[in-house]
Write an enzyme that holds these catalytic residues in place. Structure first.
Site, PDB file in Angstrom:
ATOM      1  N   ARG A  47      90.101 -76.462   8.295  1.00 28.22           N
ATOM      2  CA  ARG A  47      88.641 -76.532   8.235  1.00 28.22           C
ATOM      3  C   ARG A  47      88.139 -75.235   7.644  1.00 28.22           C
ATOM      4  NH1 ARG A  47      84.103 -74.977  11.015  1.00 28.22           N
ATOM      5  NH2 ARG A  47      82.432 -76.527  11.107  1.00 28.22           N
ATOM      6  N   SER A  61      84.255 -86.496  15.080  1.00 30.20           N
ATOM      7  CA  SER A  61      83.592 -85.675  16.094  1.00 30.20           C
ATOM      8  C   SER A  61      82.506 -86.477  16.790  1.00 30.20           C
ATOM      9  CB  SER A  61      82.927 -84.455  15.442  1.00 30.20           C
ATOM     10  OG  SER A  61      83.879 -83.665  14.788  1.00 30.20           O
ATOM     11  N   LYS A 109      82.029 -72.005  15.329  1.00 31.65           N
ATOM     12  CA  LYS A 109      81.460 -73.086  14.531  1.00 31.65           C
ATOM     13  C   LYS A 109      79.964 -72.970  14.646  1.00 31.65           C
ATOM     14  CE  LYS A 109      82.704 -77.931  14.044  1.00 31.65           C
ATOM     15  NZ  LYS A 109      83.440 -79.018  14.677  1.00 31.65           N
TER      16      LYS A 109
END
Lengths: 214, 214
Positions: free
Chosen positions: A44, A113, A142
């Site tokens: 990511r 998610s 995040k």
């Protein structure tokens, strides 16, 4: 349709960017983490140029392949195709799971998610193989993760879909992982609890121990 | 390798999101713009959820197909594949052109943004079919566009690669398009000069007229 064959694969789920930390490259961190017991790696990277993500991602994919653990890419199915990843993990703003599957094929691992029951419903309806549920605890890794939601949603999702593979994500580390597993998650997804530690291998081993002891 | 067959295709190059404007949907704006003489449409949406971009994008692709003009997608090759687009337009941070071509095939139109001579060199080396050069003038449509660079770079690129198809982009409208073309661009790429006008068809026609008169 979700598959319970993923249950063991989801215990220590590592999310990493390509930036590395201190003197270590991302690949070195992943190598150490895999040696410590990571069971799946998600790439990511929202910061780096894709021209740099590609070679770093290929290196991480090779490490995962050698270790026999799945490698998935966050958000972008095009990057997943170019990296020959085993799948993709999408957020609610990203490609719908069934569209990602059209690109990656029926055997791809498609994770989604979810931060609410409605998001979980949508993900399951779209054919998600597993859910990433959170943010369980407050996280700095995040920036767009939103408010911490605790472990209640995990318990509710577990009760609604007893066989659905799911990991908790968000601010999880060795010290607070047990309640996530006790709520019904197969595993824990972590970023900084492994990638930003001075000893990523022992950090991964610590998390693997918690998963094993539950 | 770039192809001079794109020269006519690049005269009035419309970049649009899926948001629509005032009472019009994005598809209605594109329909009007195509009727006015737009020669290529690029879908560029950094805001909307992809689950909403997909149906809107399919509608725009159908309009382009019916009109016989190319439809390309900004940045994401996965979205381009799902929308059966004719190609992709990538920035310097996005997939390298040759990686995008691996996914979309040899006939895909791959455009690359360039704001410096070095970026143009990289794009040509990567096999870009055309360049989008800018931002020529100051623009509010693209928040990350950087400082306006004027038309000099277009002239320098034209002199270095006489046959390379290129469009100027950034703050261009009917009133300031002529110098962009005079510098050697085949055409002009616009966002708000068409999509945020009360009459997109006549705005497109005005730009087409400027391109025809040069």
């Amino acid at each position: 349709m979700y598959r319970s064959s993923l249950h063991d694969t989801l215990s220590v789920y590592l999310v990493t960017d390509t930036a590395g930390y201190e003197h270590r490259s991302a690949a070195e961190i992943v190598r150490a983490a895999v040696a410590g017991g990571v069971t799946l790696v998600q790439l990511r990277d929202k910061q780096a140029q894709l021209r740099d993500v590609l070679p770093a991602g290929r290196e991480i994919r090779e490490l995962c392949r050698s270790a026999g653990i799945p490698f998935v890419v966050n958000d972008r199915a095009d990057l997943a195709l170019l990296l020959e990843a085993d799948g993709v993990h999408v957020g609610q703003d990203d490609l719908p799971a069934q569209e990602a599957r059209r690109l990656l094929g029926p055997d791809a691992i498609i994770g989604v998610s979810a931060g609410t029951m409605e998001e979980a419903e949508w993900a399951v309806a779209q054919g998600a193989d597993y859910l990433g549920v959170g943010p369980v605890y407050a996280t700095a890794s995040k920036k767009d993760a939103g408010e911490a939601i605790g472990t209640d949603l995990i318990a509710r999702i577990r009760s609604r879909w007893p066989q659905l593979p799911l990991v908790g994500i968000g601010g999880i580390h060795q010290g607070n992982a047990a309640p996530v597993l006790a709520s019904g998650a197969q595993g824990v997804a972590v970023i900084s609890a492994i990638t930003r530690q001075s000893d990523p291998q022992s950090a991964a081993r610590g998390l693997a121990d918690v998963c094993r002891r539950r």
